[in-house]
Design a protein around this motif. Structure first.
Motif, PDB file in Angstrom:
ATOM      1  N   ALA A 270      -2.699 -66.270  16.385  1.00 48.19           N
ATOM      2  CA  ALA A 270      -3.549 -65.306  17.087  1.00 48.19           C
ATOM      3  C   ALA A 270      -4.912 -65.175  16.418  1.00 48.19           C
ATOM      4  CB  ALA A 270      -2.861 -63.944  17.188  1.00 48.19           C
ATOM      5  N   GLU A 271      -5.499 -66.334  16.040  1.00 48.01           N
ATOM      6  CA  GLU A 271      -6.812 -66.385  15.390  1.00 48.01           C
ATOM      7  C   GLU A 271      -6.856 -65.517  14.130  1.00 48.01           C
ATOM      8  OE1 GLU A 271      -9.604 -65.435  18.576  1.00 48.01           O
ATOM      9  OE2 GLU A 271      -9.956 -67.583  18.852  1.00 48.01           O
ATOM     10  N   SER A 272      -5.718 -65.444  13.475  1.00 41.96           N
ATOM     11  CA  SER A 272      -5.604 -64.648  12.260  1.00 41.96           C
ATOM     12  C   SER A 272      -4.781 -65.409  11.228  1.00 41.96           C
ATOM     13  CB  SER A 272      -4.935 -63.299  12.545  1.00 41.96           C
ATOM     14  OG  SER A 272      -5.647 -62.555  13.517  1.00 41.96           O
ATOM     15  N   VAL A 273      -5.042 -65.101   9.962  1.00 44.14           N
ATOM     16  CA  VAL A 273      -4.244 -65.618   8.856  1.00 44.14           C
ATOM     17  C   VAL A 273      -3.446 -64.452   8.301  1.00 44.14           C
ATOM     18  CG1 VAL A 273      -4.312 -66.803   6.633  1.00 44.14           C
ATOM     19  CG2 VAL A 273      -6.025 -67.325   8.385  1.00 44.14           C
ATOM     20  N   TRP A 274      -2.151 -64.718   8.004  1.00 44.11           N
ATOM     21  CA  TRP A 274      -1.219 -63.649   7.663  1.00 44.11           C
ATOM     22  C   TRP A 274      -0.560 -63.916   6.313  1.00 44.11           C
ATOM     23  CZ3 TRP A 274      -1.290 -59.759  11.287  1.00 44.11           C
ATOM     24  CH2 TRP A 274      -1.753 -60.089  12.566  1.00 44.11           C
ATOM     25  N   PRO A 275      -1.100 -63.428   5.206  1.00 43.17           N
ATOM     26  CA  PRO A 275      -0.406 -63.527   3.920  1.00 43.17           C
ATOM     27  C   PRO A 275       0.642 -62.412   3.782  1.00 43.17           C
ATOM     28  CG  PRO A 275      -2.814 -63.401   3.656  1.00 43.17           C
ATOM     29  CD  PRO A 275      -2.480 -62.957   5.033  1.00 43.17           C
ATOM     30  N   THR A 276       1.668 -62.700   2.956  1.00 41.68           N
ATOM     31  CA  THR A 276       2.669 -61.699   2.611  1.00 41.68           C
ATOM     32  C   THR A 276       3.039 -61.850   1.140  1.00 41.68           C
ATOM     33  OG1 THR A 276       4.910 -60.862   3.048  1.00 41.68           O
ATOM     34  CG2 THR A 276       4.551 -63.210   3.420  1.00 41.68           C
ATOM     35  N   VAL A 277       3.201 -60.734   0.450  1.00 46.63           N
ATOM     36  CA  VAL A 277       3.744 -60.692  -0.908  1.00 46.63           C
ATOM     37  C   VAL A 277       4.497 -59.369  -1.046  1.00 46.63           C
ATOM     38  CG1 VAL A 277       1.930 -62.108  -1.984  1.00 46.63           C
ATOM     39  CG2 VAL A 277       1.652 -59.635  -1.865  1.00 46.63           C
TER      40      VAL A 277
END
Length: 332
Positions: A270-277
């Protein structure tokens, strides 16, 4: 993704600061300041489904018609039907699925660590193991990917990217790569692999296996994703994300995200970058602006993928997989 043993968290939230204590061997407490002014509680997100999958929930894979997730207690990989959000198959493996999941050639490919490390091949239609290849991943927290004719994995301690022929299940080629490179992805004819110990992103021609070049990115890059014409690396050393243009193979942006430390994951959609920690389970980077626009803080997170109009994200320690509709996140 989580470390083994998992990290233990002590968590203090103010308007702009999160402190996370990580208990993996030899690690000091790592401050995760995040990005002030764009934070919200992770608990404010309303998943459309939350599924208990195992003792822990780690790697997530989006296939053409299913979502797959790696679990422990028991060791295995689960298949989830995105039409119903139900578990439809459980495939037990001999050890922990420790180094990513990949889809290709009618199969799910599962690197397994433990007493008998191997690369397990699962028939994606029958949900049964068809082969256990004596090709071990370099270790946990690595990765695996597929191109049009091969499976790619770092598979020894000698800085080697191993290319596997899926028609024979045999090693087809061994390619020398920079020291400490463990996590590959395939995109548009190139295999990209991060070098966490050399601080580079290396490109390999997927047709010939020739190393094209290595570009310096942020410190300790490990997990990576592709999208928007770029490769995006999550840099564990300083908690930034580097954006590398796929055509020029040059860094075009370094984005402050404020999430240093081991573990985690990163995806694109969705034209987004999604990091998770851990401690900052989800961050949204606007890929058109190279800027963090929302960051959710609290317990949960560790691995994710985008597919079927949703972010699928694990809560590693609780053994949960949540599905969050993309509209829910874009409206916050």
């Amino acid at each position: 993704m989580s470390l083994n043993p998992p990290k233990f968290l002590i968590f203090l939230l103010t308007s702009a600061t999160i402190a996370v204590a990580q208990g993996s061997s030899g690690e000091r407490n790592v401050l995760k300041p995040g990005i002030g002014g764009v934070q919200a509680p992770y608990s404010s997100i309303r998943p459309s489904a939350t599924i208990k999958v195992g003792g822990t929930a780690d790697w997530v894979l989006i296939a053409d018609d299913a979502v797959w997730v790696a679990i422990t207690k028991p060791y295995g990989v689960l298949r989830i039907d995105p039409a119903t959000n139900k578990i439809v198959a459980t495939v037990k493996v001999s050890g922990e699925a420790c180094s990513g999941l990949a889809s290709g050639f009618g199969s799910i490919w599962v690197p397994v660590c433990g007493k008998k490390p191997a690369l397990v091949r699962i028939d994606a239609t029958k949900n049964t193991i068809t082969a256990s290849l004596p090709i071990a991943p370099t270790g946990p927290e690595g990765g695996i990917t597929t191109s049009g004719d091969s499976v790619w994995m770092a598979a020894d301690k000698n800085d080697t990217l191993t290319r596997i022929d899926p028609s024979t299940n045999n090693v087809r080629q061994k390619i020398s790569i920079p020291h400490g490179s463990y996590n590959p992805i395939f995109s548009d004819g190139i295999v990209w692999i991060t070098g966490i110990e050399s601080n580079v992103l290396t490109s390999v021609d997927a047709a010939t296996g020739k190393v094209l070049e290595s570009v310096a990115v942020g410190p300790k890059p490990r997990f990576l994703t592709s999208g928007g014409g770029s490769i995006w690396t999550l840099n564990q050393g300083d908690g930034t994300v580097s954006r590398v243009d796929e055509k020029s193979r040059k860094v075009t942006a370094t984005i402050q995200v404020g999430i240093p430390g081991a573990g985690g994951d990163i995806g694109y959609g969705a034209e987004s970058v999604w990091p998770t920690v851990f401690g900052v389970p989800l961050t949204r980077i606007d890929a058109t602006a190279n800027k963090v626009v929302r960051q959710w803080v609290g317990k949960g997170g560790d691995s994710l993928r985008y597919g079927f109009g949703s972010i699928w994200i694990t809560d590693y320690k609780k053994g949960l997989l949540s599905r969050i509709a993309i509209e829910e996140l874009l409206m916050q």
